[in-house]
Design a protein around this motif. Structure first.
Motif, PDB file in Angstrom:
ATOM      1  N   ALA A 120       5.341 -10.219   8.786  1.00 20.67           N
ATOM      2  CA  ALA A 120       6.514  -9.858   9.565  1.00 20.67           C
ATOM      3  C   ALA A 120       6.433  -8.457  10.170  1.00 20.67           C
ATOM      4  O   ALA A 120       7.309  -8.083  10.958  1.00 20.67           O
ATOM      5  CB  ALA A 120       7.769  -9.958   8.700  1.00 20.67           C
ATOM      6  N   MET A 121       5.422  -7.687   9.820  1.00 18.69           N
ATOM      7  CA  MET A 121       5.320  -6.336  10.363  1.00 18.69           C
ATOM      8  C   MET A 121       4.725  -6.359  11.766  1.00 18.69           C
ATOM      9  O   MET A 121       3.819  -7.150  12.051  1.00 18.69           O
ATOM     10  CB  MET A 121       4.477  -5.456   9.444  1.00 18.69           C
ATOM     11  N   ASN A 122       5.239  -5.508  12.635  1.00 14.37           N
ATOM     12  CA  ASN A 122       4.679  -5.354  13.967  1.00 14.37           C
ATOM     13  C   ASN A 122       3.191  -5.019  13.854  1.00 14.37           C
ATOM     14  O   ASN A 122       2.795  -4.170  13.060  1.00 14.37           O
ATOM     15  CB  ASN A 122       5.433  -4.233  14.694  1.00 14.37           C
ATOM     16  N   GLY A 123       2.340  -5.711  14.638  1.00 15.69           N
ATOM     17  CA  GLY A 123       0.899  -5.546  14.507  1.00 15.69           C
ATOM     18  C   GLY A 123       0.431  -4.127  14.726  1.00 15.69           C
ATOM     19  O   GLY A 123      -0.402  -3.599  13.970  1.00 15.69           O
ATOM     20  N   THR A 124       0.952  -3.462  15.758  1.00 15.45           N
ATOM     21  CA  THR A 124       0.559  -2.075  16.037  1.00 15.45           C
ATOM     22  C   THR A 124       0.959  -1.164  14.885  1.00 15.45           C
ATOM     23  O   THR A 124       0.178  -0.299  14.453  1.00 15.45           O
ATOM     24  CB  THR A 124       1.222  -1.599  17.343  1.00 15.45           C
ATOM     25  N   PHE A 125       2.163  -1.369  14.380  1.00 19.06           N
ATOM     26  CA  PHE A 125       2.633  -0.552  13.256  1.00 19.06           C
ATOM     27  C   PHE A 125       1.779  -0.799  12.019  1.00 19.06           C
ATOM     28  O   PHE A 125       1.403   0.138  11.310  1.00 19.06           O
ATOM     29  CB  PHE A 125       4.099  -0.876  12.980  1.00 19.06           C
ATOM     30  N   TRP A 126       1.461  -2.069  11.741  1.00 16.30           N
ATOM     31  CA  TRP A 126       0.618  -2.409  10.590  1.00 16.30           C
ATOM     32  C   TRP A 126      -0.715  -1.673  10.649  1.00 16.30           C
ATOM     33  O   TRP A 126      -1.135  -1.044   9.670  1.00 16.30           O
ATOM     34  CB  TRP A 126       0.413  -3.919  10.541  1.00 16.30           C
ATOM     35  N   HIS A 127      -1.381  -1.724  11.784  1.00 15.73           N
ATOM     36  CA  HIS A 127      -2.704  -1.113  11.895  1.00 15.73           C
ATOM     37  C   HIS A 127      -2.642   0.411  11.906  1.00 15.73           C
ATOM     38  O   HIS A 127      -3.640   1.066  11.589  1.00 15.73           O
ATOM     39  CB  HIS A 127      -3.406  -1.632  13.152  1.00 15.73           C
ATOM     40  N   SER A 128      -1.503   0.981  12.228  1.00  9.73           N
ATOM     41  CA  SER A 128      -1.378   2.442  12.198  1.00  9.73           C
ATOM     42  C   SER A 128      -1.193   2.985  10.782  1.00  9.73           C
ATOM     43  O   SER A 128      -1.252   4.195  10.569  1.00  9.73           O
ATOM     44  CB  SER A 128      -0.194   2.884  13.067  1.00  9.73           C
ATOM     45  N   MET A 129      -0.953   2.081   9.843  1.00  7.76           N
ATOM     46  CA  MET A 129      -0.676   2.477   8.464  1.00  7.76           C
ATOM     47  C   MET A 129      -1.908   2.380   7.564  1.00  7.76           C
ATOM     48  O   MET A 129      -1.790   2.209   6.351  1.00  7.76           O
ATOM     49  CB  MET A 129       0.452   1.605   7.885  1.00  7.76           C
ATOM     50  N   GLY A 130      -3.109   2.498   8.139  1.00 13.34           N
ATOM     51  CA  GLY A 130      -4.340   2.351   7.364  1.00 13.34           C
ATOM     52  C   GLY A 130      -4.432   3.308   6.188  1.00 13.34           C
ATOM     53  O   GLY A 130      -4.781   2.909   5.066  1.00 13.34           O
ATOM     54  N   ASP A 131      -4.134   4.581   6.428  1.00 11.99           N
ATOM     55  CA  ASP A 131      -4.222   5.567   5.343  1.00 11.99           C
ATOM     56  C   ASP A 131      -3.200   5.273   4.246  1.00 11.99           C
ATOM     57  O   ASP A 131      -3.508   5.372   3.052  1.00 11.99           O
ATOM     58  CB  ASP A 131      -4.007   6.979   5.891  1.00 11.99           C
ATOM     59  N   ARG A 132      -1.987   4.904   4.664  1.00 13.51           N
ATOM     60  CA  ARG A 132      -0.964   4.576   3.666  1.00 13.51           C
ATOM     61  C   ARG A 132      -1.353   3.333   2.877  1.00 13.51           C
ATOM     62  O   ARG A 132      -1.086   3.239   1.661  1.00 13.51           O
ATOM     63  CB  ARG A 132       0.387   4.344   4.370  1.00 13.51           C
ATOM     64  N   PHE A 133      -1.995   2.385   3.549  1.00  7.77           N
ATOM     65  CA  PHE A 133      -2.406   1.165   2.857  1.00  7.77           C
ATOM     66  C   PHE A 133      -3.491   1.470   1.821  1.00  7.77           C
ATOM     67  O   PHE A 133      -3.488   0.907   0.722  1.00  7.77           O
ATOM     68  CB  PHE A 133      -2.905   0.121   3.854  1.00  7.77           C
ATOM     69  N   ASN A 134      -4.408   2.365   2.154  1.00  9.98           N
ATOM     70  CA  ASN A 134      -5.430   2.756   1.181  1.00  9.98           C
ATOM     71  C   ASN A 134      -4.792   3.408  -0.038  1.00  9.98           C
ATOM     72  O   ASN A 134      -5.227   3.182  -1.181  1.00  9.98           O
ATOM     73  CB  ASN A 134      -6.431   3.718   1.834  1.00  9.98           C
ATOM     74  N   GLU A 135      -3.759   4.205   0.190  1.00  8.80           N
ATOM     75  CA  GLU A 135      -3.043   4.817  -0.930  1.00  8.80           C
ATOM     76  C   GLU A 135      -2.366   3.744  -1.787  1.00  8.80           C
ATOM     77  O   GLU A 135      -2.343   3.839  -3.023  1.00  8.80           O
ATOM     78  CB  GLU A 135      -1.996   5.802  -0.411  1.00  8.80           C
ATOM     79  N   LEU A 136      -1.809   2.722  -1.120  1.00 10.39           N
ATOM     80  CA  LEU A 136      -1.178   1.623  -1.849  1.00 10.39           C
ATOM     81  C   LEU A 136      -2.199   0.904  -2.725  1.00 10.39           C
ATOM     82  O   LEU A 136      -1.909   0.563  -3.885  1.00 10.39           O
ATOM     83  CB  LEU A 136      -0.540   0.643  -0.867  1.00 10.39           C
ATOM     84  N   CYS A 137      -3.382   0.660  -2.191  1.00 11.19           N
ATOM     85  CA  CYS A 137      -4.424  -0.014  -2.968  1.00 11.19           C
ATOM     86  C   CYS A 137      -4.784   0.798  -4.207  1.00 11.19           C
ATOM     87  O   CYS A 137      -4.953   0.243  -5.304  1.00 11.19           O
ATOM     88  CB  CYS A 137      -5.666  -0.238  -2.106  1.00 11.19           C
ATOM     89  N   GLN A 138      -4.911   2.110  -4.039  1.00 12.29           N
ATOM     90  CA  GLN A 138      -5.218   2.962  -5.190  1.00 12.29           C
ATOM     91  C   GLN A 138      -4.099   2.910  -6.223  1.00 12.29           C
ATOM     92  O   GLN A 138      -4.339   2.893  -7.431  1.00 12.29           O
ATOM     93  CB  GLN A 138      -5.442   4.409  -4.723  1.00 12.29           C
ATOM     94  N   ASP A 139      -2.868   2.873  -5.743  1.00 10.30           N
ATOM     95  CA  ASP A 139      -1.728   2.795  -6.647  1.00 10.30           C
ATOM     96  C   ASP A 139      -1.753   1.497  -7.447  1.00 10.30           C
ATOM     97  O   ASP A 139      -1.487   1.494  -8.656  1.00 10.30           O
ATOM     98  CB  ASP A 139      -0.434   2.891  -5.833  1.00 10.30           C
ATOM     99  N   ARG A 140      -2.083   0.377  -6.793  1.00  3.84           N
ATOM    100  CA  ARG A 140      -2.101  -0.919  -7.466  1.00  3.84           C
ATOM    101  C   ARG A 140      -3.231  -1.018  -8.485  1.00  3.84           C
ATOM    102  O   ARG A 140      -3.200  -1.876  -9.370  1.00  3.84           O
ATOM    103  CB  ARG A 140      -2.236  -2.045  -6.440  1.00  3.84           C
ATOM    104  N   ARG A 141      -4.240  -0.162  -8.379  1.00  2.17           N
ATOM    105  CA  ARG A 141      -5.373  -0.210  -9.296  1.00  2.17           C
ATOM    106  C   ARG A 141      -5.202   0.701 -10.506  1.00  2.17           C
ATOM    107  O   ARG A 141      -6.079   0.744 -11.382  1.00  2.17           O
ATOM    108  CB  ARG A 141      -6.648   0.188  -8.549  1.00  2.17           C
ATOM    109  N   LEU A 142      -4.100   1.412 -10.576  1.00  4.91           N
ATOM    110  CA  LEU A 142      -3.898   2.334 -11.687  1.00  4.91           C
ATOM    111  C   LEU A 142      -3.854   1.586 -13.013  1.00  4.91           C
ATOM    112  O   LEU A 142      -3.314   0.476 -13.091  1.00  4.91           O
ATOM    113  CB  LEU A 142      -2.587   3.100 -11.506  1.00  4.91           C
ATOM    114  N   PRO A 143      -4.394   2.179 -14.071  1.00  7.23           N
ATOM    115  CA  PRO A 143      -4.270   1.540 -15.402  1.00  7.23           C
ATOM    116  C   PRO A 143      -2.812   1.461 -15.822  1.00  7.23           C
ATOM    117  O   PRO A 143      -1.959   2.221 -15.344  1.00  7.23           O
ATOM    118  CB  PRO A 143      -5.083   2.469 -16.309  1.00  7.23           C
ATOM    119  N   LEU A 144      -2.516   0.535 -16.718  1.00 10.87           N
ATOM    120  CA  LEU A 144      -1.144   0.254 -17.099  1.00 10.87           C
ATOM    121  C   LEU A 144      -0.424   1.490 -17.617  1.00 10.87           C
ATOM    122  O   LEU A 144       0.742   1.730 -17.284  1.00 10.87           O
ATOM    123  CB  LEU A 144      -1.104  -0.859 -18.153  1.00 10.87           C
TER     124      LEU A 144
END
Length: 344
Positions: free
Chosen positions: A167-191
């Motif tokens: 549902a995210m606007n395609g241009t907006f989605w692709h502009s969030m690359g750095d934020r998405f990488n941060e999200l991935c790191q957050d999801r990989r944190l130990p419990l």
């Protein structure tokens, strides 16, 4: 009150439930009634039943109260319950905010991370034992393991399979690359690190903000005994195995209350994940008037046609609520003369 008597006293307990039988999976009023009946002496028990399917006016009222897009329509339950408490003449409520974050109470979310950590540490037997408890599904564990893949792969999978990502606007989605990488790191944190951040940065601050706004909307003071600084200090110093393990979450709390509360209540597995019935009603909510007069700027962030198409197909995944909440917020705050009857 007379001189020497307490200015306030414990008056009873409130339980929130639903009028519709179709929402019985998320209705715990019967279990609450059975539990309260076993207490000596049994306190007064107030049951507030509401319609699980929110109206457009309900959702506007919630958005207006929070002054931000609600992360889940489940928050509407708090707004409704505090209104009922105030209407019954009470001004102070003791609430359970903080217990899940401090003591690992989000069973499925935390146990799936625990299994992932065991697997990453090659502790296969412990991972199997936690999975065999039956409190977390194999699918949820697999979903957790997907976040270990490269960010580009995860991004592709999300855009294909997750309603909120589609549902995210395609241009907006692709502009969030750095934020998405941060999200991935957050999801990989130990419990253990996830638990700490849920208390200090993510879940608990958000929940307390919601609780404060929905309670004060009706002039009710919500007090959180679990957030006494001494209890918080203790919880933050505990090892992981005192919070989450083979029996699920809140292990220390279960041990502490065993013997004071019914054994079957203390050690009962969590019956369902976080969220009230409102969270699962998206296909049945009438959003038709939402599309009229949306400000043009909303389309910079949300692909409105994608949201409408997913709703028309009967998409049920709760994450579709996120773009809808953003559009609702835009409608409420940027549209000239919104449809929800705002009077000021």
């Amino acid at each position: 009150k007379g001189r020497g008597e307490p200015r306030s006293s414990y008056s009873g307990a409130y339980t929130y439930g639903y009028e519709e039988e179709t929402s019985s999976e998320h209705d715990e009023t019967r279990a609450a009634r059975d539990f309260i009946d076993k207490l000596e002496p049994a306190p007064a028990h107030f049951v507030h039943l509401a319609r699980a399917i929110p109206s457009a006016a309900d959702l506007y009222e919630l958005t207006s109260c929070l002054e931000e897009p609600p992360s889940t329509p489940s928050t509407l339950a708090g707004l409704r319950l505090y209104r009922a408490i105030r209407n019954d003449g009470f001004k102070v409520a003791l609430v359970g905010e903080g217990a899940d974050e401090l003591f690992g109470g989000y069973t499925r979310a935390y146990m799936s991370r625990l299994i992932r950590d065991h697997l990453k540490n090659c502790n296969i037997s412990s991972a199997i034992k936690v999975l065999a408890s039956g409190q977390v599904s194999t699918q949820l564990v697999l979903n957790r393991l997907i976040w270990e893949l490269p960010a580009t792969v995860i991004s592709t999978l999300l855009r294909r399979f997750r309603p909120n990502a589609r549902a995210m606007n395609g241009t907006f989605w692709h502009s969030m690359g750095d934020r998405f990488n941060e999200l991935c790191q957050d999801r990989r944190l130990p419990l253990n690190e996830r638990l700490r951040l849920d208390v200090t940065t993510t879940n608990l601050p958000m929940i307390l903000r919601y609780s404060d706004r929905t309670s004060m909307k009706w002039g009710v003071e919500a007090r959180s005994p679990y957030l006494d600084y001494r209890l918080v200090s203790l919880a933050m110093s505990l090892p992981l195995n005192e919070k989450v393990g083979f029996h699920g979450g809140k292990i220390l709390l279960r041990k502490a209350f065993d013997g004071f509360l019914p054994h079957e209540t203390v050690w009962k597995p969590k019956t369902h994940g976080f969220g009230n019935a409102e969270q699962f009603q998206l296909p049945f909510i009438n959003f038709q008037e939402l599309w009229e007069g949306l400000p043009e700027c909303a389309g910079r962030f949300i692909d409105i046609s994608s949201v409408r198409q997913q709703l028309e197909r009967g998409e049920r995944h709760p994450t579709l609520w996120l773009p809808l909440a953003v559009l609702l917020w835009f409608k409420a705050h940027y549209s000239s003369g919104n449809i929800y009857g705002r009077s000021n």
